[in-house]
Enzyme design. Structure first.
Site, PDB file in Angstrom:
ATOM      1  N   HIS A 189      39.044 -22.249  45.399  1.00 60.53           N
ATOM      2  CA  HIS A 189      38.389 -21.028  45.428  1.00 60.53           C
ATOM      3  C   HIS A 189      39.013 -20.439  43.901  1.00 60.53           C
ATOM      4  O   HIS A 189      39.868 -20.916  43.195  1.00 60.53           O
ATOM      5  CB  HIS A 189      39.602 -20.232  46.308  1.00 60.53           C
ATOM      6  N   ASP A 235      47.379 -23.551  48.124  1.00 60.47           N
ATOM      7  CA  ASP A 235      46.467 -22.540  48.439  1.00 60.47           C
ATOM      8  C   ASP A 235      46.402 -22.497  49.951  1.00 60.47           C
ATOM      9  O   ASP A 235      45.736 -23.382  50.413  1.00 60.47           O
ATOM     10  CB  ASP A 235      45.339 -22.562  47.870  1.00 60.47           C
ATOM     11  N   LYS A 265      43.632 -12.963  56.781  1.00 57.41           N
ATOM     12  CA  LYS A 265      43.017 -14.246  57.218  1.00 57.41           C
ATOM     13  C   LYS A 265      44.010 -14.790  58.641  1.00 57.41           C
ATOM     14  O   LYS A 265      43.488 -15.714  59.339  1.00 57.41           O
ATOM     15  CB  LYS A 265      42.807 -15.108  56.273  1.00 57.41           C
ATOM     16  N   CYS A 313      32.977 -17.510  46.259  1.00 53.92           N
ATOM     17  CA  CYS A 313      34.187 -17.758  45.218  1.00 53.92           C
ATOM     18  C   CYS A 313      34.287 -19.213  45.114  1.00 53.92           C
ATOM     19  O   CYS A 313      35.424 -19.482  44.494  1.00 53.92           O
ATOM     20  CB  CYS A 313      35.309 -16.907  45.547  1.00 53.92           C
TER      21      CYS A 313
HETATM   22  C1  LIG Z   1      40.813 -20.728  49.938  1.00 52.58           C
HETATM   23  C2  LIG Z   1      40.946 -19.442  49.599  1.00 52.58           C
HETATM   24  N1  LIG Z   1      41.830 -19.088  48.559  1.00 52.58           N
HETATM   25  C3  LIG Z   1      42.129 -18.013  48.042  1.00 52.58           C
HETATM   26  C4  LIG Z   1      41.233 -16.866  48.690  1.00 52.58           C
HETATM   27  C5  LIG Z   1      41.611 -15.567  48.338  1.00 52.58           C
HETATM   28  O1  LIG Z   1      42.279 -14.892  49.050  1.00 52.58           O
HETATM   29  P1  LIG Z   1      42.613 -13.149  49.052  1.00 52.58           P
HETATM   30  O2  LIG Z   1      41.279 -12.687  48.703  1.00 52.58           O
HETATM   31  O3  LIG Z   1      42.994 -12.591  50.406  1.00 52.58           O
HETATM   32  O4  LIG Z   1      43.478 -12.920  47.864  1.00 52.58           O
HETATM   33  C6  LIG Z   1      40.501 -16.919  49.661  1.00 52.58           C
HETATM   34  C7  LIG Z   1      39.557 -16.165  50.211  1.00 52.58           C
HETATM   35  O5  LIG Z   1      38.494 -16.349  50.689  1.00 52.58           O
HETATM   36  C8  LIG Z   1      40.332 -18.426  50.196  1.00 52.58           C
HETATM   37  O6  LIG Z   1      39.583 -18.772  51.082  1.00 52.58           O
END
Ligand SMILES: Cc1ncc(COP(=O)(O)O)c(C=O)c1O
Length: 419
Positions: free
Chosen positions: A132, A209, A235, A374
Site C-alpha cells: 500500500h 503492515d 478495519k 492505493c
Molecule cells: C495494507 C494497507 N496498509 C495501509 C493502509 C492504510 O490504512 P489507514 O488508511 O487506516 O491508515 C491500508 C488501508 O486501506 C491498507 O489496506
C-alpha cells in the site's frame, strides 16, 4: 437458479449480523445492503458504539491530566484498552503499544522516527510492489533524506513474493524489510515469520503492515519475530481515528519521536527538551482516548467470536466467491489461489471499467471498491489502471456472494446491450 452452498461452518452468521446495526438497513429501491468493502473500512458492532456512547455520557474527560474522578476513570479505560491490544497481538510489555491515528501514521512514525535517525547513505530498504502507498511513500521520504536506497522484491506471476530473490536482495546493506502481512488487493498472505528470520539473519529489521491481517487472523509479534507492526482500528471493527504502532521496547527507546508537543516530554527548556518514556514519547497531544476504548471493545468482540472461527468462516466465503466468480466469462481474478490468500477478491471484467462496474453493483445494493486501492506500483506491474475489489468479513453470508456474482452478470448484460 442459484445452487445452495454446502459448508461445514457452525458459525452463526445471522446472530452476528444482528450485532451490526448498519447491516439491516435497506438502500435505494429497497435493496438490502450487501457490504463487501470491509478491507477499506469495517462495520461496527453495537458493543463498540455503546462503549463509546458510555464514555461520552458517563466519564468523558482528558486522560493522564485531570486529578479528578472522571479523568481517573477515562485514563483507566484507556490503559485497559492498551492492555487489550497488547494481549491481542502477543506483545510482551504494555509500553510497547503506541496509540496512533491509524496504520498510515504508525508507518510514518517508523520511517521518520527510526529511518531518518538510523539510515545512512547506501543502506537499503527492501519493499515490494504489492505494498500500500502507506508502506512505500514514507520510505521514499526517509530514503531521500538519508541517501538510503529502495529495493523491491519481485512478485511471482500469481502475485506472491518471489522468495528465491531474497538470497540476492537481502544483504548486510539491508537495514529494513517493510512488508504487508496481507495485500489489500491481491489478498496474498506473506510469510512474515520466514521474512523476519531472514531479515534478522543479515542484521535488518522488519516492519509489518498489519492493516489487513490483524483483523482477520491471529497475530503474535513475539513468535513472529516482528520488530514493528502497524494497524488501524477502523478495519478491526473499531472506530476511525485510532491505530496502533507496536515496536520492541528498545526500538521505541532508541528512535526519535515523530510528533512533538504536550504529553511526550519529560522536561522542556527554552532551547531544548527531553522525552517521556514510551509510549508517551510517541503520543503527543491529546490522544484519541474514546476511540482507543472503542478499539478495546472491538477486540473483546472479535475475541468473543474467536479468531480461528472468524478465519475459517471467512476462508469458506472466499473460496465460494472465487469459485463462483471464476465461472463468469470475461472475469480475471487477481492474486494467488484462495487457499493462499485472505478473503479478498480483486478482479477485472473484460470490457467493463471497474468504476462503471461498481456503479452498477451499487444500484443492486452491492458495495465494492473500485480503483487502484492505493497500490499504483502494483497496478503498473499488472498493466491495469484500476480493479474491482470485493472484500469479506465474518458478517457476510453465502447469499451475499451470490448477490455479488449475479450483480456482475447483470452488469455485463447492461454493457452488452449498450455496445
Ligand atoms: C495494507 C494497507 N496498509 C495501509 C493502509 C492504510 O490504512 P489507514 O488508511 O487506516 O491508515 C491500508 C488501508 O486501506 C491498507 O489496506
Amino acid at each position: 437458479m442459484t445452487m445452495p452452498h454446502i459448508h461445514s461452518s457452525p458459525f452463526d452468521v445471522e446472530a452476528v449480523r444482528r450485532d451490526f446495526p448498519i447491516l439491516s438497513q435497506r438502500l435505494a429501491n429497497d435493496r438490502p445492503l450487501v457490504y463487501l468493502d470491509t478491507a477499506a473500512s469495517s462495520q461496527k458492532p453495537r458493543v463498540v458504539i455503546d462503549k463509546m456512547v458510555e464514555c461520552f455520557e458517563q466519564y468523558n474527560s482528558n486522560v493522564h491530566r485531570g486529578i479528578h474522578q472522571l479523568g481517573d476513570r477515562m485514563t483507566t479505560e484507556l490503559e485497559n484498552a492498551r492492555e487489550k491490544v497488547r494481549a491481542f497481538i502477543g506483545a510482551g510489555d504494555i509500553d510497547e503499544i503506541v496509540f496512533t491515528s491509524g496504520t498510515t501514521m504508525s508507518l510514518n512514525m517508523v520511517a521518520h522516527g527510526w529511518g531518518r535517525k538510523f539510515l545512512k547513505a547506501g543502506d537499503e530498504i527492501l519493499l515490494n510492489p504489492m505494498e500500500h502507498h502507506a508502506n512505500i511513500v514514507p520510505w521514499q521520504l526517509a530514503a531521500k533524506s538519508t541517501g538510503a536506497v529502495l529495493k523491491f522484491i519481485p512478485l511471482t506471476d500469481d502475485g506472491r513474493l518471489d522468495m528465491q530473490s531474497l538470497d540476492r536482495l537481502l544483504t548486510p546493506r539491508t537495514k529494513m524489510l517493510a512488508v504487508t502481512a496481507m495485500s489489500n488487493v491481491l489478498g496474498t498472505v506473506n510469510p512474515v515469520g520466514e521474512l523476519a528470520r531472514r531479515a534478522h539473519d543479515v542484521g535488518a529489521l522488519i516492519c509489518v503492515d498489519g492493516a489487513q491481517s490483524v483483523p482477520h487472523s491471529a497475530t503474535d509479534v513475539r513468535s513472529g519475530g516482528i520488530d514493528f507492526l502497524a494497524f488501524s482500528g477502523h478495519k478491526l471493527y473499531g472506530p476511525t481515528g485510532i491505530g496502533v504502532l507496536y515496536a520492541r521496547k528498545e526500538l521505541l527507546e532508541a528512535m526519535d519521536p515523530f510528533l512533538a508537543g504536550g504529553h511526550m516530554i519529560r522536561e522542556v527548556y527554552e532551547q531544548s527538551s527531553t522525552w517521556a518514556d514510551p509510549p508517551a514519547k510517541f503520543e503527543a497531544g491529546t490522544c484519541p482516548f474514546v476511540e482507543a476504548v472503542g478499539l478495546g471493545a472491538a477486540i473483546d468482540y472479535v475475541l468473543s467470536l474467536g479468531l480461528d472461527q472468524i478465519a475459517k468462516y471467512e476462508h469458506e466465503l472466499s473460496i465460494a466467491a472465487h469459485r463462483r466468480m471464476s465461472d463468469v466469462e470475461g472475469v480475471r481474478i487477481l492474486g494467488p489461489s484462495p487457499e493462499q490468500k485472505g478473503a479478498i477478491l480483486s478482479f477485472t471484467v473484460e470490457g467493463l471499467h471497474a468504476h462503471d462496474l461498481s456503479d452498477l453493483l451499487d444500484r443492486e445494493g452491492v458495495a465494492i471498491r473500485a480503483g487502484h486501492h492505493c497500490t499504483m506500483p502494483l497496478h503498473d506491474l499488472l498493466n491495469l489502471t484500476s480493479t474491482a475489489r470485493a472484500s469479506f468479513a465474518f458478517y457476510n453470508t453465502f447469499a451475499e456472494v451470490d448477490c455479488l456474482v449475479e450483480a456482475v452478470l447483470a452488469a455485463k448484460k447492461v454493457f452488452r446491450r449498450g455496445t
